[in-house]
Motif scaffolding. Structure first.
Motif, short mmCIF file in Angstrom:
data_model
loop_
_atom_site.label_atom_id
_atom_site.label_comp_id
_atom_site.label_asym_id
_atom_site.label_seq_id
_atom_site.Cartn_x
_atom_site.Cartn_y
_atom_site.Cartn_z
N LEU A 23 -2.03 -6.57 5.54
CA LEU A 23 -2.01 -5.24 6.13
C LEU A 23 -0.88 -5.13 7.15
O LEU A 23 -0.13 -4.15 7.18
N SER A 24 -0.73 -6.17 7.99
CA SER A 24 0.34 -6.17 8.98
C SER A 24 1.70 -6.18 8.31
O SER A 24 2.63 -5.47 8.72
N LEU A 25 1.85 -6.98 7.24
CA LEU A 25 3.11 -7.05 6.51
C LEU A 25 3.48 -5.68 5.94
O LEU A 25 4.62 -5.22 6.09
N LEU A 26 2.53 -5.03 5.28
CA LEU A 26 2.80 -3.73 4.66
C LEU A 26 3.21 -2.69 5.69
O LEU A 26 4.17 -1.93 5.48
N ASN A 27 2.51 -2.65 6.81
CA ASN A 27 2.83 -1.64 7.82
C ASN A 27 4.19 -1.87 8.46
O ASN A 27 4.88 -0.92 8.83
N VAL A 28 4.60 -3.13 8.57
CA VAL A 28 5.92 -3.43 9.13
C VAL A 28 7.01 -3.06 8.12
O VAL A 28 8.03 -2.46 8.48
N VAL A 29 6.80 -3.41 6.85
CA VAL A 29 7.81 -3.13 5.82
C VAL A 29 7.96 -1.62 5.59
O VAL A 29 9.08 -1.10 5.52
N LEU A 30 6.85 -0.91 5.49
CA LEU A 30 6.89 0.51 5.15
C LEU A 30 7.29 1.40 6.33
O LEU A 30 7.74 2.53 6.13
N GLU A 31 7.10 0.90 7.57
CA GLU A 31 7.51 1.62 8.78
C GLU A 31 6.99 3.05 8.80
O GLU A 31 7.72 4.00 9.09
N ARG A 32 5.72 3.22 8.51
CA ARG A 32 5.13 4.54 8.45
C ARG A 32 4.60 5.02 9.81
O ARG A 32 4.20 4.21 10.64
N LYS A 33 4.56 6.34 9.94
CA LYS A 33 3.94 6.92 11.13
C LYS A 33 2.42 6.88 10.99
O LYS A 33 1.70 6.85 11.98
N ASP A 34 1.95 6.93 9.71
CA ASP A 34 0.52 6.83 9.44
C ASP A 34 0.24 5.48 8.80
O ASP A 34 0.27 5.34 7.58
N PRO A 35 -0.01 4.44 9.58
CA PRO A 35 -0.18 3.10 9.04
C PRO A 35 -1.38 2.99 8.09
O PRO A 35 -2.35 3.74 8.19
N ILE A 36 -1.27 2.04 7.18
CA ILE A 36 -2.37 1.74 6.26
C ILE A 36 -3.48 1.09 7.09
O ILE A 36 -3.22 0.23 7.93
N THR A 37 -4.71 1.48 6.84
CA THR A 37 -5.82 0.94 7.63
C THR A 37 -6.69 -0.03 6.84
O THR A 37 -7.47 -0.78 7.42
N GLU A 38 -6.56 -0.01 5.51
CA GLU A 38 -7.39 -0.89 4.70
C GLU A 38 -6.63 -1.26 3.43
O GLU A 38 -5.92 -0.42 2.86
N VAL A 39 -6.77 -2.49 3.00
CA VAL A 39 -6.10 -2.94 1.79
C VAL A 39 -7.03 -3.86 1.01
O VAL A 39 -7.79 -4.64 1.61
N LYS A 40 -6.99 -3.73 -0.30
CA LYS A 40 -7.84 -4.55 -1.17
C LYS A 40 -6.97 -5.25 -2.21
O LYS A 40 -6.13 -4.63 -2.86
N ILE A 41 -7.15 -6.57 -2.34
CA ILE A 41 -6.43 -7.34 -3.35
C ILE A 41 -7.09 -7.13 -4.70
O ILE A 41 -8.32 -7.20 -4.82
N VAL A 42 -6.29 -6.88 -5.73
CA VAL A 42 -6.85 -6.66 -7.07
C VAL A 42 -6.63 -7.84 -8.00
O VAL A 42 -7.08 -7.82 -9.14
N ASN A 43 -5.95 -8.88 -7.53
CA ASN A 43 -5.80 -10.11 -8.33
C ASN A 43 -6.05 -11.32 -7.44
O ASN A 43 -5.20 -12.16 -7.23
N THR A 44 -7.24 -11.38 -6.87
CA THR A 44 -7.58 -12.46 -5.96
C THR A 44 -7.74 -13.79 -6.70
O THR A 44 -7.89 -13.83 -7.91
N VAL A 45 -7.72 -14.87 -5.93
CA VAL A 45 -7.98 -16.20 -6.47
C VAL A 45 -9.44 -16.25 -6.91
O VAL A 45 -10.33 -15.85 -6.17
N HIS A 46 -9.70 -16.74 -8.09
CA HIS A 46 -11.07 -16.85 -8.58
C HIS A 46 -11.32 -18.21 -9.19
O HIS A 46 -10.39 -19.01 -9.35
N LYS A 47 -12.55 -18.49 -9.50
CA LYS A 47 -12.90 -19.79 -10.05
C LYS A 47 -12.13 -20.06 -11.34
O LYS A 47 -12.08 -19.23 -12.23
N GLY A 48 -11.53 -21.23 -11.40
CA GLY A 48 -10.77 -21.60 -12.59
C GLY A 48 -9.31 -21.18 -12.51
O GLY A 48 -8.52 -21.48 -13.40
N PHE A 49 -8.95 -20.45 -11.44
CA PHE A 49 -7.57 -19.98 -11.29
C PHE A 49 -6.78 -21.02 -10.50
O PHE A 49 -7.21 -21.45 -9.44
N HIS A 50 -5.64 -21.42 -11.03
CA HIS A 50 -4.82 -22.42 -10.36
C HIS A 50 -3.41 -21.87 -10.17
O HIS A 50 -2.65 -21.80 -11.14
N PRO A 51 -3.08 -21.42 -8.99
CA PRO A 51 -1.72 -20.91 -8.76
C PRO A 51 -0.68 -21.93 -9.19
O PRO A 51 -0.79 -23.11 -8.87
N GLY A 52 0.32 -21.48 -9.92
CA GLY A 52 1.36 -22.40 -10.37
C GLY A 52 1.18 -22.84 -11.81
O GLY A 52 2.07 -23.42 -12.41
#
Length: 294
Positions: A23-52
């Motif tokens: 959330l902090s990263l997005l608000n800094v990058v987008l530089e909005r006057k109306d900051p994002i207040t909530e964010v949801k990940i749609v591809n989270t780490v799940h059982k059996g998932f191995h990054p890489g």
């Protein structure tokens, strides 16, 4: 932090701390006057998932409370046709933002953010570029439903005092140098500024990098990359060898045919082949038999 697995786990894990960092990263990058207040990940780490793992894409995909779609990634270098690749990502997001039968005005904004540990646009000193669909002379905006951001970490001036940096500049400096023991003092100065995006990111970064299973994963990935580089090198050398051999054989064929046309005897041609191309007599004879009738 320039490692795509680390980047994914810091901002895409879906935990409370990770979401705060994102959330902090997005608000800094987008530089909005109306900051994002909530964010949801749609591809989270799940059982059996191995990054890489093979075919695993290390992009962070998220959605804001307003339904805006985000695709955030870290690239270790500038890829060939990276701009076109990014456009494909954005177009796919736009296509998925409108359900069948919905009105166009319900289309949610799609935003692609790419951090690059290098320099992509050499003609501009700015490390932060934003692309929109605009008319090229008047700057008239066609639609605001697609935005593409590039953050070039290769342009960060690390001789600059962090206190004199803008918030986004501090974040990018942190992303570039976090985890580099040679720049530990500089990273501490970035943390001392109290920049929220830097502090939130560092909190998650420190937690995940202490995980022994992650260290093992990164080590195995590094070995796999060394293995791949070696295979590519050997393939290139083998290709060079084959190319040289084919080139030499073409020269031998032309040599034989020229002497045959001149009426030279077979034994004389074979003798010259041995001397000119450093061949054994049986090799020279085989070449003669192969190309003398061509």
């Amino acid at each position: 932090m320039t490692n795509d697995i680390i980047f994914f786990l810091v901002y895409g894990a879906g935990t409370k701390e990770s979401n705060k960092a994102l959330l902090s990263l997005l608000n800094v990058v987008l530089e909005r006057k109306d900051p994002i207040t909530e964010v949801k990940i749609v591809n989270t780490v799940h059982k059996g998932f191995h990054p890489g793992d093979k075919e695993t894409v290390m992009d962070v995909k998220a959605r804001s409370e307003k339904g805006e779609q985000f695709n955030i990634e870290m690239q270790a270098s500038v890829q060939l046709f990276f701009g076109e690749r990014t456009l494909v990502y954005g177009a796919r997001m736009v296509n998925s933002s409108l359900a069948k039968g919905e009105d166009y005005d319900t289309m949610k904004k799609s935003i692609v953010i790419s951090f690059i540990d290098g320099v992509m646009f050499k003609d501009t000193p700015s490390f932060h570029t934003k692309f929109e669909l605009r008319e090229n002379r008047e700057g008239l905006l066609l639609t605001d439903r697609l935005e593409i951001y590039f953050l070039e970490l290769g342009k960060i001036d690390d001789s600059k005092d962090p206190e004199e940096m803008e918030p986004l500049e501090r974040l990018c400096a942190y992303l570039k140098f976090a985890g580099d023991y040679r720049r530990a003092d500089y990273v501490e100065k970035l943390l001392d500024t109290g920049e929220e995006a830097v502090l939130m990111s560092d909190q998650v970064f420190r937690e995940i990098t202490e995980d022994e299973s992650l260290q093992d994963l990164l080590w195995r990935r590094e070995i796999a990359e060394h293995d791949l580089a070696t295979k590519v090198m050997l393939a290139e050398k083998d290709g060079e060898r084959i190319g040289i051999e084919k080139g030499i054989e073409k020269g031998i064929a032309a040599f034989i045919q020229d002497y045959v046309e001149d009426g030279r005897e077979a034994e004389a041609i074979i003798e010259k082949l041995v001397l000119r191309f450093d061949l054994q007599e049986d090799e020279a004879r085989q070449y003669y038999e192969k190309y003398s009738d061509c």
